[in-house]
Enzyme design. Structure first.
Site, mmCIF file in Angstrom:
data_model
loop_
_atom_site.group_PDB
_atom_site.id
_atom_site.type_symbol
_atom_site.label_atom_id
_atom_site.label_comp_id
_atom_site.label_asym_id
_atom_site.label_seq_id
_atom_site.Cartn_x
_atom_site.Cartn_y
_atom_site.Cartn_z
ATOM 1 C CB CYS A 2 -1.056 0.061 1.326
ATOM 2 S SG CYS A 2 -1.920 -1.634 1.390
ATOM 3 N NE ARG A 27 5.028 1.474 -1.109
ATOM 4 C CZ ARG A 27 6.168 1.525 -0.134
ATOM 5 N NH1 ARG A 27 7.232 1.896 -0.418
ATOM 6 N NH2 ARG A 27 5.803 0.693 0.792
ATOM 7 C CD1 TRP A 77 -0.254 -5.732 -3.537
ATOM 8 C CD2 TRP A 77 -0.685 -6.585 -1.296
ATOM 9 N NE1 TRP A 77 0.133 -6.971 -3.517
ATOM 10 C CE2 TRP A 77 0.151 -7.527 -2.161
ATOM 11 C CE3 TRP A 77 -0.554 -7.169 -0.146
ATOM 12 C CZ2 TRP A 77 0.322 -8.996 -1.904
ATOM 13 C CZ3 TRP A 77 -0.210 -8.332 0.290
ATOM 14 C CH2 TRP A 77 0.148 -9.139 -0.449
ATOM 15 C CG ASN A 103 0.433 2.068 3.770
ATOM 16 O OD1 ASN A 103 -0.617 2.457 3.090
ATOM 17 N ND2 ASN A 103 1.511 2.928 3.262
ATOM 18 N N GLY A 104 -0.722 -1.182 6.477
ATOM 19 C CA GLY A 104 -0.660 -2.215 7.603
ATOM 20 C C GLY A 104 -1.539 -3.006 7.639
ATOM 21 C CD GLU A 484 17.394 -12.725 -8.250
ATOM 22 O OE1 GLU A 484 16.816 -13.382 -7.484
ATOM 23 O OE2 GLU A 484 17.296 -11.540 -8.526
ATOM 24 C CE LYS A 488 13.999 -10.420 -10.274
ATOM 25 N NZ LYS A 488 14.766 -10.634 -9.115
ATOM 26 C CD GLU A 491 10.338 -11.679 -8.871
ATOM 27 O OE1 GLU A 491 9.924 -11.092 -7.695
ATOM 28 O OE2 GLU A 491 11.507 -11.189 -9.332
ATOM 29 C CG HIS A 507 19.586 -37.262 -6.667
ATOM 30 N ND1 HIS A 507 20.004 -38.640 -6.464
ATOM 31 C CD2 HIS A 507 20.507 -36.577 -6.786
ATOM 32 C CE1 HIS A 507 21.348 -38.667 -6.488
ATOM 33 N NE2 HIS A 507 21.832 -37.602 -6.652
ATOM 34 C CE LYS A 606 11.922 -2.336 -5.777
ATOM 35 N NZ LYS A 606 12.404 -3.457 -6.650
#
Ligand code: F6R
Length: 611
Positions: A2, A27, A77, A103-104, A484, A488, A491, A507, A606
């Site tokens: 948010c 964000r 969000w 926010n939160g 990584e 990427k 995402e 395996h 973000k």
């Protein structure tokens, strides 16, 4: 996640709110809204989905809305309740006079809601935030003072929050407060601002006050007063904001992600500057305040981080153990905090985070701190909550990163780990790392070479863009690079991609291989080159389509691999810092080719400020 923006002054508040929210869009969010005061009436405008939907609504009513010189805005969000118009912020009370953005997460919202409903409050949303609006309105009814109403309300609220409030009867007041979520007040002439993050402010002012936990700020056009939760006045510490507005421009690149990938050579130079001055001089790392004797005798380090930062931490483990012989444990913060961890004052605990606001990592370092460990924070945000927990702080100086997918901040974290590992080795009297120092100095030119030939990676991306799955394999120090690269790709293109240590392939994962499964082998010259080559042959024998990422010019690779991404030769120990660049570009070009929203991938944020 948010984002909050508030404005009070003499200009059209709506313009500043929408611009501020635009600069916080990166964000990650799924609805938005603003509150303004027009002709003495609080008006709320909200929309689900992209901010453009809110802008369209505002445009239709602009003549009216733009009369207001006070306002608060929010991008949400979703946590409690779906991303609908009803659940979008701002929220209001029964009489509609109070408007709140938040926010939160309010942990005790159910208890508060029950109590408020018994007292006649009618809820219109599923959010936890609406309880704050009703609670503040109730308190305001008792004390007729907005700052005091907010103060009393926060005494009853449990959880994490940054809150901005306005009241219909007070056309010249915004009240803002925070606990475990960031909030910064921007100072102007005849106008003041408040925001949850700096990008919303930097185009208007460079003077700001970072609110501390539980402080309450009362903003008018000409004043900012701050008190603590016990009503004591707080002395204002005015700071200069670290960035220029140009940091928020794409500078001609199609996406921020592409711009940020291209900034990496300079990021490396920045991180090294002043710390690695010459190959035959020791690393200078004044940021590490742990005395050298303690550092020398450390026998244990724990590193906590999430996502991409966790991958940087894994490289950190490899090199600290290799150079210094100190045992290093790396753990996702979200796991570290829910088990009995063996941590004490003889353990150095390193928290890694580009945003410095990741809730899990903040909790992890707080837990370690309470057990007496020295806390070293590696972050791109020296102004963040996590940075404030640090005993030692390494600000990685990558500059603001707008794209949700971390690229240049990862590079800056990696280089910071190399400096830290060499520094610790030198403190321990180990001085055989001059070749690595040389390689660090020439690294930016090698990254520039990759960027100059990015079309080759683009071609490879086109060939493989329609794959549904992807496997990345590597061994040793590049296993985190494989993770990584896969992260990427997931995402931003939503392709199912997984990183494996190449030796593990046989395996289990090998069962998945056939012509529909591309396997990307990270084949950097060194200890495990031949091993990965054999593992790649095993994959090829199962008809997998093979891609190589390599610094070898061995022509034999042409038979095995359908596509070869060649990069400049580099010493194996530093190769993660070079090998990751083509993987960032590969993910970027695949996502771009598929027409995905590269800078703001779905469901991601973000900074992840909830556990
Ligand atoms: C990946 C990404 C995330 C973050 C993770 C931790 O591109 O950005 O995986 O790395 O959410 O965030 P920070 O580093 O801010 O603690």
């Amino acid at each position: 996640m948010c984002g909050i923006v508030g404005y009070i002054g003499y200009r059209k508040a709506v313009d500043i709110l929408l611009e501020g929210l635009t600069s916080l869009e990166y964000r990650g969010y799924d609805s938005s809204g603003i509150a303004v005061n027009v002709d003495g009436k609080v008006q709320l405008y909200k929309a689900a989905g992209k901010l453009q939907n809110l802008k369209n609504i505002v445009e239709k009513n602009y003549a009216d809305i733009s009369k207001s010189t006070i306002g608060i805005g929010h991008i949400r969000w979703a946590t409690h309740g779906a991303p609908t118009v009803e659940n979008a912020h701002p929220h209001s009370c029964n009489c509609g006079k109070v408007a709140v953005v938040h926010n939160g997460i309010i942990e005790n919202f159910k208890e508060l809601k029950e109590k408020l409903e018994k007292n006649g409050c009618t809820f219109r949303s599923q959010t936890d935030t609406e309880t704050i609006a009703h609670l503040i309105a109730t308190k305001f009814g008792e004390v007729h003072d907005l700052t005091e109403a907010v103060r009393l309300a926060t005494k009853e609220i449990e959880g994490a929050y940054a809150i901005c409030v306005m009241h219909q009867d007070l056309k010249d007041t915004i009240v803002a407060t925070r606990r475990n979520a960031p909030l910064v007040v921007g100072l102007g002439e005849g106008e003041n601002y408040v925001a949850s993050d700096v990008p919303a402010l930097i185009q208007y002012t460079k003077k700001a006050i970072y609110l501390d936990e539980n402080q309450i700020a009362t903003l008018t056009p000409n004043s900012v007063d701050i008190i603590d939760i016990d009503k004591n006045p707080v002395e204002k510490k005015i700071e200069t904001l670290p960035w220029e507005p140009v940091a928020l421009s794409k500078m001609g690149y199609k996406h921020f992600m592409l711009k940020e990938i291209h900034e990496q050579p300079d990021v490396v130079r920045n991180v090294l500057s002043g710390k690695l001055r010459a190959i035959d001089e020791n690393i200078i790392l004044k940021e590490v305040t742990l005395d050298k004797e303690t550092l020398k005798n450390l026998n244990r380090i724990q590193i906590v981080a999430c996502g991409t930062s966790l991958h940087a931490a894994m490289v950190g483990k490899y090199i600290i153990e290799d150079f210094c012989g100190i045992a290093v444990d790396v753990e996702p913060s979200s796991e570290y905090i829910y088990r009995k961890t063996i941590t004490d004052k003889n353990t150095l605990v390193i928290g890694v985070s580009q945003s410095g606001e990741t809730a899990d990592t903040i909790t992890a370092v707080r837990q370690a701190k309470s057990k007496g460990s020295h806390i070293l924070i590696v972050t791109n945000r020296p102004d963040s909550t996590m940075a404030r927990e640090a005993d030692s702080l390494i600000p990685v100086n990558a500059g603001i990163e707008v794209s949700v997918a971390a690229t240049k901040s990862y590079m800056a974290q990696l280089i910071s780990f190399y400096l830290l590992a060499i520094y610790m080795a030198e403190v321990k009297g180990i001085n055989n790392l001059n070749e690595l120092k040389h390689e660090l100095i020439v690294l930016p030119q090698k990254i520039e070479k990759i960027l100059a030939h990015k079309e080759d990676i683009q071609k490879c991306a086109r060939k493989f863009a329609n794959s549904k799955d992807f496997i990345f394999i590597a061994r040793g120090i590049n296993f985190p690079t494989a993770l990584e690269g896969a992260l990427k790709l997931k995402e931003i293109s939503y392709i199912n991609a997984t990183g494996y240590t190449a030796g593990e392939l046989k395996h289990g994962p090998i069962a998945m291989l056939d012509e529909s499964m591309p396997v990307l082998s990270i084949l950097m010259k060194g200890k495990v080159y031949d091993k990965i080559l054999s593992n790649s042959e095993e994959a090829k024998a199962r008809n997998a389509r093979m891609i190589a990422l390599t610094d070898s010019d061995d022509t034999k690779l042409n038979e095995l691999f359908e596509c070869i991404i060649r990069i400049p030769e580099i010493c194996e120990i530093l190769s993660p810092a070079l090998a990751v660049v083509p993987l960032q570009l590969l993910a970027y070009y695949i996502a771009e080719f598929l027409g995905k929203d590269v800078d703001q991938p779905r469901n991601l944020a973000k900074s992840v400020t909830v556990e």
